[in-house]
Motif scaffolding. Structure first.
Motif, PDB file in Angstrom:
ATOM      1  N   VAL A  92      14.461  10.849 -51.969  1.00 55.79           N
ATOM      2  CA  VAL A  92      14.847   9.476 -51.669  1.00 55.79           C
ATOM      3  C   VAL A  92      15.656   9.549 -50.382  1.00 55.79           C
ATOM      4  O   VAL A  92      16.647  10.285 -50.301  1.00 55.79           O
ATOM      5  N   VAL A  93      15.227   8.809 -49.366  1.00 54.69           N
ATOM      6  CA  VAL A  93      15.843   8.889 -48.039  1.00 54.69           C
ATOM      7  C   VAL A  93      16.287   7.497 -47.600  1.00 54.69           C
ATOM      8  O   VAL A  93      15.550   6.522 -47.765  1.00 54.69           O
ATOM      9  N   ALA A  94      17.494   7.430 -47.051  1.00 54.81           N
ATOM     10  CA  ALA A  94      17.974   6.197 -46.435  1.00 54.81           C
ATOM     11  C   ALA A  94      17.719   6.313 -44.941  1.00 54.81           C
ATOM     12  O   ALA A  94      18.191   7.254 -44.293  1.00 54.81           O
ATOM     13  N   LEU A  95      16.952   5.372 -44.392  1.00 56.47           N
ATOM     14  CA  LEU A  95      16.706   5.311 -42.944  1.00 56.47           C
ATOM     15  C   LEU A  95      17.639   4.277 -42.357  1.00 56.47           C
ATOM     16  O   LEU A  95      17.691   3.140 -42.836  1.00 56.47           O
ATOM     17  N   ALA A  96      18.366   4.662 -41.322  1.00 54.20           N
ATOM     18  CA  ALA A  96      19.318   3.759 -40.689  1.00 54.20           C
ATOM     19  C   ALA A  96      19.005   3.628 -39.212  1.00 54.20           C
ATOM     20  O   ALA A  96      18.750   4.623 -38.532  1.00 54.20           O
ATOM     21  N   ASN A  97      19.045   2.386 -38.720  1.00 51.97           N
ATOM     22  CA  ASN A  97      18.859   2.116 -37.299  1.00 51.97           C
ATOM     23  C   ASN A  97      20.224   1.773 -36.715  1.00 51.97           C
ATOM     24  O   ASN A  97      20.764   0.695 -36.955  1.00 51.97           O
ATOM     25  N   VAL A  98      20.780   2.713 -35.980  1.00 50.09           N
ATOM     26  CA  VAL A  98      22.093   2.541 -35.363  1.00 50.09           C
ATOM     27  C   VAL A  98      21.877   2.319 -33.868  1.00 50.09           C
ATOM     28  O   VAL A  98      21.611   3.257 -33.129  1.00 50.09           O
ATOM     29  N   ALA A  99      21.916   1.054 -33.460  1.00 53.51           N
ATOM     30  CA  ALA A  99      21.743   0.685 -32.048  1.00 53.51           C
ATOM     31  C   ALA A  99      20.477   1.291 -31.452  1.00 53.51           C
ATOM     32  O   ALA A  99      20.484   1.791 -30.331  1.00 53.51           O
ATOM     33  N   GLY A 100      19.397   1.274 -32.237  1.00 51.48           N
ATOM     34  CA  GLY A 100      18.117   1.784 -31.743  1.00 51.48           C
ATOM     35  C   GLY A 100      17.860   3.248 -32.015  1.00 51.48           C
ATOM     36  O   GLY A 100      16.758   3.737 -31.788  1.00 51.48           O
TER      37      GLY A 100
ATOM     38  N   PRO B  53      17.759  -2.881 -35.590  1.00 58.25           N
ATOM     39  CA  PRO B  53      19.095  -2.328 -35.357  1.00 58.25           C
ATOM     40  C   PRO B  53      20.117  -2.922 -36.328  1.00 58.25           C
ATOM     41  O   PRO B  53      20.112  -4.121 -36.599  1.00 58.25           O
ATOM     42  N   GLY B  54      20.942  -2.048 -36.906  1.00 62.69           N
ATOM     43  CA  GLY B  54      21.948  -2.467 -37.867  1.00 62.69           C
ATOM     44  C   GLY B  54      21.457  -2.524 -39.297  1.00 62.69           C
ATOM     45  O   GLY B  54      22.203  -2.853 -40.213  1.00 62.69           O
TER      46      GLY B  54
ATOM     47  N   SER C  48      27.885  -0.474 -40.792  1.00 60.78           N
ATOM     48  CA  SER C  48      28.931  -1.194 -40.064  1.00 60.78           C
ATOM     49  C   SER C  48      29.402  -0.353 -38.896  1.00 60.78           C
ATOM     50  O   SER C  48      29.393   0.873 -38.944  1.00 60.78           O
ATOM     51  N   ARG C  49      29.795  -1.045 -37.840  1.00 59.10           N
ATOM     52  CA  ARG C  49      30.353  -0.386 -36.662  1.00 59.10           C
ATOM     53  C   ARG C  49      31.854  -0.285 -36.848  1.00 59.10           C
ATOM     54  O   ARG C  49      32.516  -1.252 -37.187  1.00 59.10           O
ATOM     55  N   GLU C  50      32.384   0.907 -36.623  1.00 60.86           N
ATOM     56  CA  GLU C  50      33.827   1.151 -36.698  1.00 60.86           C
ATOM     57  C   GLU C  50      34.268   1.729 -35.360  1.00 60.86           C
ATOM     58  O   GLU C  50      33.445   2.160 -34.561  1.00 60.86           O
ATOM     59  N   ALA C  51      35.560   1.769 -35.133  1.00 55.06           N
ATOM     60  CA  ALA C  51      36.087   2.312 -33.876  1.00 55.06           C
ATOM     61  C   ALA C  51      35.662   3.768 -33.679  1.00 55.06           C
ATOM     62  O   ALA C  51      35.438   4.201 -32.550  1.00 55.06           O
ATOM     63  N   ASP C  52      35.511   4.505 -34.774  1.00 50.59           N
ATOM     64  CA  ASP C  52      35.152   5.921 -34.678  1.00 50.59           C
ATOM     65  C   ASP C  52      33.675   6.189 -34.924  1.00 50.59           C
ATOM     66  O   ASP C  52      33.270   7.312 -35.161  1.00 50.59           O
ATOM     67  N   GLY C  53      32.839   5.154 -34.895  1.00 50.61           N
ATOM     68  CA  GLY C  53      31.405   5.346 -35.070  1.00 50.61           C
ATOM     69  C   GLY C  53      30.814   4.386 -36.075  1.00 50.61           C
ATOM     70  O   GLY C  53      31.388   3.352 -36.386  1.00 50.61           O
TER      71      GLY C  53
END
Length: 113
Positions: free
Chosen positions: A27-35, A15-16, A57-62
């Motif tokens: 070319v793919v970016a894989l992101a783990n956002v809180a699981g 996560p993160g 990064s976590r922001e107020a809007d996502g």
């Protein structure tokens, strides 16, 4: 018909974290956002920077994925560039099977979020 590709183990993407993978010719970016796993076109629309080497990064809007080259930011869930309503990276469907992450580059998502 969507073709699914086994791209990584879940243990490779905490996560993160964001990583770069090659799926076919993409070319793919894989992101783990809180699981939750997201797959986004890994080549930044600005000058081709490697989004898979960027920072989440976590922001107020996502959540935001920041390109390491010039700081362009994207929502990894929708592909939308944070400062523009018209610039959008392709996003690809993902699924988890066992402990593996699968991505389909044949079925580009048209998320309107």
């Amino acid at each position: 018909m969507a073709e699914w590709h086994d791209v990584a183990a879940l243990t490779e993407l905490s996560p993160g974290q964001v990583i770069e993978v090659i799926v076919g010719t993409e070319v793919v970016a894989l992101a783990n956002v809180a699981g939750q796993i997201f797959a986004i076109d890994g080549v930044c629309a600005h000058q081709g920077g490697p989004l898979g080497r960027g920072v989440l990064s976590r922001e107020a809007d996502g959540c935001r994925l920041t390109c390491p080259w010039h700081g362009w930011q994207y929502d990894p869930a929708t592909g939308r560039q944070v400062l523009s309503q018209t610039i959008r990276q392709r996003v690809f469907p993902t699924r988890i099977a066992g402990d593996r992450i699968w991505v389909s580059v044949g079925a580009v998502s048209c998320s309107s979020q």
